[in-house]
Design a protein around this motif. Structure first.
Motif, PDB file in Angstrom:
ATOM      1  N   UNK A 160       0.863  -1.251   0.082  1.00 60.66           N
ATOM      2  CA  UNK A 160      -0.181  -0.173   0.095  1.00 60.66           C
ATOM      3  C   UNK A 160       0.935   1.294  -0.253  1.00 60.66           C
ATOM      4  N   UNK A 161       0.490   2.347  -0.569  1.00 62.45           N
ATOM      5  CA  UNK A 161       1.112   3.377  -0.610  1.00 62.45           C
ATOM      6  C   UNK A 161       2.181   3.795  -1.520  1.00 62.45           C
ATOM      7  N   UNK A 186      -7.409  -1.672  -4.977  1.00 60.06           N
ATOM      8  CA  UNK A 186      -6.497  -1.610  -6.305  1.00 60.06           C
ATOM      9  C   UNK A 186      -7.309  -1.560  -7.573  1.00 60.06           C
ATOM     10  N   UNK A 187      -6.758  -1.083  -8.720  1.00 57.67           N
ATOM     11  CA  UNK A 187      -7.454  -1.199  -9.844  1.00 57.67           C
ATOM     12  C   UNK A 187      -7.088  -2.378 -10.660  1.00 57.67           C
ATOM     13  N   UNK A 213       1.050   6.278  -7.032  1.00 56.32           N
ATOM     14  CA  UNK A 213       1.067   5.365  -5.582  1.00 56.32           C
ATOM     15  C   UNK A 213      -0.291   4.466  -5.423  1.00 56.32           C
ATOM     16  N   UNK A 214      -0.706   4.055  -6.643  1.00 55.02           N
ATOM     17  CA  UNK A 214      -1.649   3.052  -6.678  1.00 55.02           C
ATOM     18  C   UNK A 214      -1.141   1.422  -6.960  1.00 55.02           C
ATOM     19  N   UNK A 215      -2.110   0.559  -6.721  1.00 61.66           N
ATOM     20  CA  UNK A 215      -2.045  -0.694  -7.169  1.00 61.66           C
ATOM     21  C   UNK A 215      -2.698  -1.006  -8.167  1.00 61.66           C
ATOM     22  N   UNK A 269       6.897  -8.878  -2.548  1.00 65.56           N
ATOM     23  CA  UNK A 269       6.832  -8.055  -3.507  1.00 65.56           C
ATOM     24  C   UNK A 269       8.539  -7.830  -3.859  1.00 65.56           C
ATOM     25  N   UNK A 270       8.653  -7.687  -5.323  1.00 65.20           N
ATOM     26  CA  UNK A 270      10.282  -7.327  -5.513  1.00 65.20           C
ATOM     27  C   UNK A 270      10.323  -6.247  -6.485  1.00 65.20           C
ATOM     28  N   UNK A 271      11.529  -5.397  -6.768  1.00 69.93           N
ATOM     29  CA  UNK A 271      11.640  -4.317  -7.327  1.00 69.93           C
ATOM     30  C   UNK A 271      11.466  -4.691  -8.874  1.00 69.93           C
ATOM     31  N   UNK A 272      10.862  -3.660  -9.674  1.00 73.12           N
ATOM     32  CA  UNK A 272      10.548  -3.836 -11.172  1.00 73.12           C
ATOM     33  C   UNK A 272      11.162  -2.559 -11.583  1.00 73.12           C
TER      34      UNK A 272
END
Length: 267
Positions: free
Chosen positions: A61-62, A86-87, A134-136, A229-232
Motif C-alpha cells: 500500500x502507498x 486496487x485497480x 501510488x496506486x496498485x 514484492x520485488x523491485x521492477x
C-alpha cells in the motif's frame, strides 16, 4: 439460497442505492472514499455468493505496485476486491456487460482491447499513471481463466509495457507482487477436480450457466495469498521478472491446493 436472497434484498440493494450516487462522481474525480466503497460492495458480494475469504500476506500500500495473479473465476474479483484497494485490468468486452461493466467502471477498471495493439499502449500508459500516483494495479497475467489446478504461462508483454509507462509517468522504480487465488474447500470439504468445474469459468459453459452454479452452490473457501514484492526497476528483464512471479504464484497455488502452509506469509 434464502439467506442469499435476503442479503441481496436487504443489504446489497440498499447499499447500492445509497452508495452509487456518491461513487459516480467520486470515482471520476478521485474524491476521498472512492476506493473504500467498492471494497464494502465486494465484501457484501462475497457473502451473497457464498465466498469465505482468507488472506495470507499483505498487499503493498502507498507505493507504486503491479500485482500479477492467476485467474480462475469472475468471483476472483469479488474475493480480491473485498480485501485490497486496487485497480483491475479487464478485457474490453467487460465494459459492455449488463450491470457488471457499470460496477467495474465505478471502480476505475482499466479496459484493454486485445485485438488492437494501439489500445494496449493506451492501457499500459494508464496503468503507469495509476501506479506512479501510488496506486496498485492488478493484472491477471495468464490472459484467461483456468480450472485452478495449475498456472498457465504469464504474458510478459503488458508487464514490460507497464514498466515503460511507469517510467514515463515519473515512477523510476515500482514493485511487482505475485498474488495467488486458490479455492480450497466447498461446503467444508476439500475441492475435488469435479468441484472445480462448478467454480471456474470454463469455456464449455456460458456465463449464465456459470453464474447459476455459483449462486446455487455451497460455501466456497478461497485463499488470497499476497507474495513477497520485488523491485521492477528500469532496465530489468521483463521476461525474467514475469517468469519469477509466475513461478511464485504456481508454488503458492500448489501448496494451497494441497493444504500446505506458507510460513513466509504468516509472519
Amino acid at each position: 439460497m434464502i439467506f442469499r436472497v435476503l442479503i441481496f434484498l436487504f443489504v446489497m440493494v440498499p447499499y447500492l442505492i445509497l452508495a452509487i450516487p456518491y461513487q459516480v462522481p467520486a470515482s471520476r474525480l478521485g474524491l476521498p472514499g472512492w476506493n473504500g466503497i467498492p471494497r464494502i460492495f465486494h465484501r457484501i458480494g462475497a457473502a451473497f455468493l457464498g465466498l469465505k475469504v482468507t488472506v495470507l500476506g499483505k498487499p503493498v500500500t502507498g507505493k507504486p505496485v503491479l500485482i500479477v495473479s492467476n485467474h480462475i473465476s469472475w468471483t476472483d474479483i469479488i474475493a480480491i476486491g473485498s480485501v485490497a484497494d486496487l485497480t483491475f485490468v479487464a478485457k474490453k468486452e467487460v465494459e459492455s456487460w449488463f450491470f457488471v461493466g457499470f460496477m467495474a467502471s465505478l471502480q476505475r477498471t482499466l479496459y484493454v482491447d486485445r485485438t488492437r495493439r494501439s489500445d494496449a499502449k493506451r492501457t499500459t500508459r494508464e496503468m503507469g499513471q495509476r501506479m506512479a500516483a501510488g496506486g496498485a494495479v492488478l493484472l491477471f497475467a495468464e490472459g484467461q481463466s483456468d480450472i485452478g489446478t495449475h498456472v498457465l504461462p504469464f504474458r510478459s508483454a503488458l508487464v514490460g509495457a507497464a514498466q515503460h509507462a511507469m517510467i514515463e509517468a515519473g515512477a523510476k522504480q515500482v514493485l511487482i507482487q505475485p498474488l495467488t487465488v486458490a479455492y480450497t474447500r466447498l461446503q467444508g470439504l476439500p475441492v475435488s477436480r469435479n468441484d472445480r468445474s462448478l467454480i471456474a469459468w470454463i469455456k464449455s459453459k456460458s456465463v449464465k450457466e456459470n453464474i447459476r452454479e455459483i449462486l446455487t452452490g455451497g460455501i466456497k473457501e478461497v485463499t488470497v495469498a499476497f507474495g513477497i514484492p520485488r523491485p521492477l526497476a528500469h532496465g530489468a528483464d521483463r521476461k525474467a521478472v514475469t517468469k519469477q512471479a509466475e513461478n511464485e504464484v504456481r508454488r503458492m497455488l500448489v501448496a494451497l491446493n494441497r493444504g500446505m502452509p506458507l510460513p513466509e506469509l504468516m509472519g
